[in-house]
Write an enzyme that holds these catalytic residues in place. Structure first.
Site, PDB file in Angstrom:
ATOM      1  N   TYR A   1       2.476   1.595   3.376  1.00 17.72           N
ATOM      2  CA  TYR A   1       1.657   1.305   2.201  1.00 17.72           C
ATOM      3  C   TYR A   1       1.347   2.589   1.429  1.00 17.72           C
ATOM      4  O   TYR A   1       1.500   2.641   0.194  1.00 17.72           O
ATOM      5  CB  TYR A   1       0.359   0.631   2.643  1.00 17.72           C
TER       6      TYR A   1
ATOM      7  N   SER B   1      -3.253   2.128  -5.913  1.00 16.93           N
ATOM      8  CA  SER B   1      -4.343   2.037  -4.948  1.00 16.93           C
ATOM      9  C   SER B   1      -4.961   3.416  -4.828  1.00 16.93           C
ATOM     10  O   SER B   1      -4.332   4.422  -5.186  1.00 16.93           O
ATOM     11  CB  SER B   1      -3.780   1.608  -3.579  1.00 16.93           C
TER      12      SER B   1
END
Length: 274
Positions: A169, A156
């Site tokens: 995350y 990401s």
């Protein structure tokens, strides 16, 4: 000095003919886009993830009908190492080889650090990071036997930069980049590559739901949510598509990408150029 020249690599609609790919978290969204791209390029695919049986069957039928490749499904829970082992064994038993591994399964939880639920931290780390360790450790021996392999970790933009309230995350995605580099170094002389794709916002059903939710909670039009909330950090002000991510993954899985390894590759519209 004599220099030997070779013909440049050329693209092919069937650049993955005869290859077998395992894509975790691939019953929808980015993972499904990657599985479709692989199948279209000639690969047999093992898909994995949640979904109603009839929806999974429809996906398998679509992959086989539209591409002519073979497709099977594993319902393995990415928090459970024994089920992950069973999924890798299924791929090897069904096809006799495993050429491409894509670690895409992931979940998200948003909360301030002092209020972050411990069970959510554990779940995010298990699915977003530890599952990739388990799939890689099991896939590498098969790739070594074959003398070729491609490992692609879907990270990401948050593997390269941080945002508030996403402790688990961001930590997991930063960890994925570190894992990617280690595996690349360990396999560098064995025709096995390991890379991380780092997308910004990609348009998926989950993102569509976020748009609608943010529009209602803030009382603003969806176009403003897209531009000023979700894509505030993304200079090109557009979502990537699952097809774009799939095409990039198919390139990394091909022979043309043999010299790309250990890289964290942003597909983020300029987000991490700040």
């Amino acid at each position: 000095m004599n220099v030997a020249f070779t013909q440049p690599a050329t693209g092919s609609a069937k650049s993955l003919d005869g290859k077998v790919a395992l894509v975790t978290g691939s019953t929808s969204g980015i993972g499904l886009g990657i599985a479709r791209a692989f199948a279209s390029a000639g690969a047999s695919v093992v898909i994995n993830g949640f979904g109603k049986p009839e929806e999974v069957n429809d996906t398998l039928e679509f992959l086989q009908r539209e591409t002519g490749g073979k497709a099977i499904y594993s319902a393995a829970d990415m928090t459970k190492p024994d089920e992950i082992a069973g999924m890798v064994s299924l791929a090897l038993e069904a096809f006799g080889r495993l050429d491409i591994l894509v670690n895409n399964a992931g979940i998200q939880h948003v909360s301030p650090i002092d209020q972050f639920p411990v069970e959510k931290w554990d779940a995010v780390l298990a699915i977003n990071l530890s599952s990739a360790f388990h799939t890689i450790r099991l896939a590498v021996p098969a790739m070594r036997r074959q003398g070729r392999g491609r490992i692609i970790n879907i990270a990401s933009a948050h593997a390269l930069v941080a945002s508030p309230f996403k402790a688990a995350y961001v930590a997991a995605k930063h960890g994925i980049v570190g894992l990617t580099k280690v595996v690349a170094l360990e396999t560098a002389e064995e025709n096995i590559t390991c890379n991380a794709i780092c997308p910004g916002y990609v348009f998926t059903p989950l993102v569509e739901a976020q748009i609608e939710g943010q529009a209602k909670s803030h009382g603003i039009p969806r176009e403003q949510v897209i531009r000023d909330v979700l894509l505030a950090q993304q200079p090109n002000k557009r979502f990537a598509t699952v097809e774009e991510i799939g095409a990039f993954a198919a390139f990394l899985a091909s022979d043309a990408a043999a010299s790309i390894t250990g890289s964290a590759l942003p597909v983020d519209g300029g987000w991490t150029a700040h």
